[in-house]
Design a protein around this motif. Structure first.
Motif, mmCIF file in Angstrom:
data_model
loop_
_atom_site.group_PDB
_atom_site.id
_atom_site.type_symbol
_atom_site.label_atom_id
_atom_site.label_comp_id
_atom_site.label_asym_id
_atom_site.label_seq_id
_atom_site.Cartn_x
_atom_site.Cartn_y
_atom_site.Cartn_z
ATOM 1 N N TYR A 1 11.836 12.241 -2.022
ATOM 2 C CA TYR A 1 11.059 12.538 -3.211
ATOM 3 C C TYR A 1 10.241 13.812 -3.038
ATOM 4 N N SER A 2 10.103 14.577 -4.112
ATOM 5 C CA SER A 2 9.265 15.770 -4.099
ATOM 6 C C SER A 2 7.797 15.349 -4.038
ATOM 7 N N LYS A 3 6.923 16.308 -3.747
ATOM 8 C CA LYS A 3 5.496 16.012 -3.653
ATOM 9 C C LYS A 3 4.948 15.429 -4.959
ATOM 10 N N PRO A 4 5.285 15.994 -6.121
ATOM 11 C CA PRO A 4 4.788 15.391 -7.367
ATOM 12 C C PRO A 4 5.266 13.950 -7.557
ATOM 13 N N VAL A 5 6.522 13.684 -7.210
ATOM 14 C CA VAL A 5 7.042 12.320 -7.341
ATOM 15 C C VAL A 5 6.337 11.381 -6.365
ATOM 16 N N GLN A 6 6.084 11.852 -5.155
ATOM 17 C CA GLN A 6 5.362 11.031 -4.189
ATOM 18 C C GLN A 6 3.972 10.680 -4.695
ATOM 19 N N LYS A 7 3.308 11.638 -5.338
ATOM 20 C CA LYS A 7 1.982 11.363 -5.905
ATOM 21 C C LYS A 7 2.082 10.336 -7.024
ATOM 22 N N PHE A 8 3.128 10.462 -7.851
ATOM 23 C CA PHE A 8 3.309 9.463 -8.913
ATOM 24 C C PHE A 8 3.530 8.076 -8.319
ATOM 25 N N LEU A 9 4.312 7.992 -7.243
ATOM 26 C CA LEU A 9 4.598 6.691 -6.637
ATOM 27 C C LEU A 9 3.343 6.068 -6.045
ATOM 28 N N MET A 10 2.446 6.885 -5.534
ATOM 29 C CA MET A 10 1.164 6.365 -5.061
ATOM 30 C C MET A 10 0.373 5.776 -6.225
ATOM 31 N N LEU A 11 0.409 6.475 -7.384
ATOM 32 C CA LEU A 11 -0.242 5.951 -8.574
ATOM 33 C C LEU A 11 0.423 4.661 -9.034
ATOM 34 N N ALA A 12 1.763 4.631 -9.008
ATOM 35 C CA ALA A 12 2.497 3.433 -9.426
ATOM 36 C C ALA A 12 2.135 2.236 -8.551
ATOM 37 N N VAL B 1 -0.828 -3.014 -8.129
ATOM 38 C CA VAL B 1 -1.911 -3.848 -7.589
ATOM 39 C C VAL B 1 -2.876 -4.241 -8.706
ATOM 40 N N ARG B 2 -3.169 -3.297 -9.576
ATOM 41 C CA ARG B 2 -4.152 -3.537 -10.639
ATOM 42 C C ARG B 2 -3.674 -4.580 -11.649
ATOM 43 N N PHE B 3 -2.409 -4.500 -12.061
ATOM 44 C CA PHE B 3 -1.943 -5.307 -13.181
ATOM 45 C C PHE B 3 -1.305 -6.645 -12.778
ATOM 46 N N SER B 4 -1.015 -6.846 -11.515
ATOM 47 C CA SER B 4 -0.397 -8.108 -11.100
ATOM 48 C C SER B 4 -1.458 -9.105 -10.671
ATOM 49 N N HIS B 5 -1.080 -10.376 -10.694
ATOM 50 C CA HIS B 5 -2.008 -11.437 -10.292
ATOM 51 C C HIS B 5 -1.902 -11.762 -8.811
ATOM 52 N N TYR B 6 -0.679 -11.699 -8.271
ATOM 53 C CA TYR B 6 -0.449 -12.054 -6.874
ATOM 54 C C TYR B 6 0.572 -11.086 -6.283
ATOM 55 N N HIS B 7 0.614 -11.023 -4.946
ATOM 56 C CA HIS B 7 1.442 -10.018 -4.274
ATOM 57 C C HIS B 7 2.202 -10.644 -3.109
ATOM 58 N N ILE B 8 3.421 -10.157 -2.911
ATOM 59 C CA ILE B 8 4.257 -10.574 -1.789
ATOM 60 C C ILE B 8 4.590 -9.345 -0.965
ATOM 61 N N ALA B 9 4.468 -9.463 0.354
ATOM 62 C CA ALA B 9 4.847 -8.399 1.285
ATOM 63 C C ALA B 9 5.995 -8.915 2.145
ATOM 64 N N ASP B 10 7.092 -8.172 2.197
ATOM 65 C CA ASP B 10 8.229 -8.638 2.990
ATOM 66 C C ASP B 10 8.067 -8.307 4.464
ATOM 67 N N LEU C 1 8.467 -12.556 -11.705
ATOM 68 C CA LEU C 1 8.551 -11.964 -10.374
ATOM 69 C C LEU C 1 9.112 -10.566 -10.516
ATOM 70 N N MET C 2 8.287 -9.587 -10.192
ATOM 71 C CA MET C 2 8.693 -8.186 -10.312
ATOM 72 C C MET C 2 9.093 -7.669 -8.942
ATOM 73 N N LEU C 3 10.321 -7.226 -8.825
ATOM 74 C CA LEU C 3 10.829 -6.727 -7.553
ATOM 75 C C LEU C 3 10.633 -5.214 -7.509
ATOM 76 N N GLY C 4 9.607 -4.793 -6.786
ATOM 77 C CA GLY C 4 9.276 -3.376 -6.719
ATOM 78 C C GLY C 4 8.423 -2.956 -7.911
ATOM 79 N N PHE C 5 7.994 -1.701 -7.894
ATOM 80 C CA PHE C 5 7.079 -1.218 -8.934
ATOM 81 C C PHE C 5 7.362 0.214 -9.353
ATOM 82 N N THR C 6 8.344 0.855 -8.757
ATOM 83 C CA THR C 6 8.545 2.297 -8.909
ATOM 84 C C THR C 6 8.523 2.749 -10.362
#
Length: 379
Positions: A127-138, A143-152, A93-98
């Motif tokens: 977060y700066s604009k570059p960091v925000q773009k990285f977080l969108m990628l993260a 989503v790509r590497f996990s099998h299932y997802h939980i939304a709080d 169980l991974m809490l967050g993905f940052t």
């Protein structure tokens, strides 16, 4: 089905930080009580350095954040993931993905990988604009590497469905109902029952603290306003400087490891201001509801999804001023408090949350095992 569970993505337990650490504390001990074998990854810098805590097994990994700053989080997450590869967990169980999804190629695929997707981190203005773009990628990598997802939050659940066309399990956080308020604790802050306003938050732009204090500063209130949270950052210092001449506004600093004091301050406040505008179901909001505080919340979908009509809403200093000058406590306000408390009892209590996690984790493991058997080539 008894599971072997690894929980990654926090600095560790027992909680010394808040947020996901507090959640990991409740969840891990709750799952252990149900008979599961649970491991929580801890930073080697965590003040608690034993190998177990309340029957939860702790794995301490090297964490260079104290030397490298934020980049150290990536190293810590990598160390945790590499260790998890040899643990043969049924569930991770991974809490967050940052700072973890960047290592998605190293996730142990033999385990069932479940991500709690947290809030929309890339929207945070700190977060700066570059960091925000990285977080969108993260986020995409998670989503790509996990099998299932939980939304709080149902808002996050809807976002994931719309953005990535994936289903996720909605499981909120929980809150503990306390009944140990002590009015004498108010003396330390020079306030009296219902004679003050309060907010409790990190000094971050998306928490709209300046908006709230601007509104209060412009009001004719004679009550005090307690601002609870560390001011040891740029915004915190700016706010202290800006409002230093308004003696009604009191910056108390952070209050840590004193749940009775925090509960008491919320319980006896005239109005509890919740300015958070980014993220999912915010734990501090649930705790305010559990403490029977009358809530004024920033107008956004996240807060509305939790509070519904049982709060006052604001989106500008002018509206904050109006709430402060016009709200009086009466029967209607008492009913709002009671309905929010009922939400905690029915939807946001830890027993329910932990049971939902247990059911979902077991369901995911069974489903992944079944799918693997179907995909296994026959001789």
């Amino acid at each position: 089905m008894t599971l072997r569970i690894g929980i990654l993505g926090t600095r560790g337990i027992p909680n010394h930080y808040g947020g996901f650490e507090q959640f990991a504390e409740y969840l891990s001990t709750g799952l252990v009580a149900k008979g599961h074998e649970v491991f929580v990854y801890n930073s080697h810098n965590h003040p608690y350095n034993s190998s177990t805590w309340n029957d939860v097994q702790l794995i301490h990994c090297y964490d260079p954040e104290y030397q490298l700053g934020s980049f150290g989080q990536f190293i810590y997450d990598f160390n945790c993931i590499i260790d998890a590869r040899r643990r043969n967990f049924d569930v991770i169980l991974m809490l967050g993905f940052t700072s973890s999804s960047a290592w998605g190629w190293f996730y142990p695929q033999q385990s069932t990988l479940i991500f709690n997707m947290d809030g929309l981190e890339w929207k945070r203005t700190k977060y700066s604009k570059p960091v925000q773009k990285f977080l969108m990628l993260a986020e995409k990598l998670a989503v790509r590497f996990s099998h299932y997802h939980i939304a709080d939050s149902i808002v996050i659940q809807s976002y994931l469905k719309s953005k990535y066309a994936i289903s996720s399990e909605h499981i909120p956080y929980g809150a503990e109902i306390l009944d140990n308020e002590d009015e004498s604790l108010l003396q330390e802050y020079g306030v009296k029952k219902h004679g003050y306003y309060i907010l409790m938050a990190r000094m971050a732009a998306e928490n709209n603290i300046e908006m709230i204090l601007d509104g209060f500063h412009a009001s004719n209130s004679t009550k005090q306003f307690l601002v609870i949270g560390s001011v040891d950052n740029k915004l915190g210092r700016q706010l202290v400087q800006k409002f230093k001449h308004d003696k009604r506004i009191v910056f108390t600093g952070g209050i840590y490891n004193h749940p009775q004091k925090i509960h008491t301050l919320k319980y006896y406040s005239n109005l509890y201001f919740h300015g958070h505008s980014v993220g999912g179901t915010n734990p501090s909001l649930l705790e305010a509801m559990a403490s029977r505080a009358l809530v004024a919340a920033h107008e956004n979908a996240f807060n509305r999804s939790v509070l519904q009509d049982d709060a006052f809403y604001f989106s500008s200093p002018y509206e904050v001023k109006g709430l402060i000058e016009n709200i009086s406590r009466g029967e209607e306000q008492s009913c709002m408090i009671d309905r929010n408390l009922q939400k905690i009892k029915e939807q946001f209590n830890w027993e329910t949350v932990i049971k939902k996690y247990e059911d979902f984790l077991q369901r995911c493991v069974v489903e992944k095992m079944s799918r693997s058997l179907k995909e296994k080539p026959t001789m």
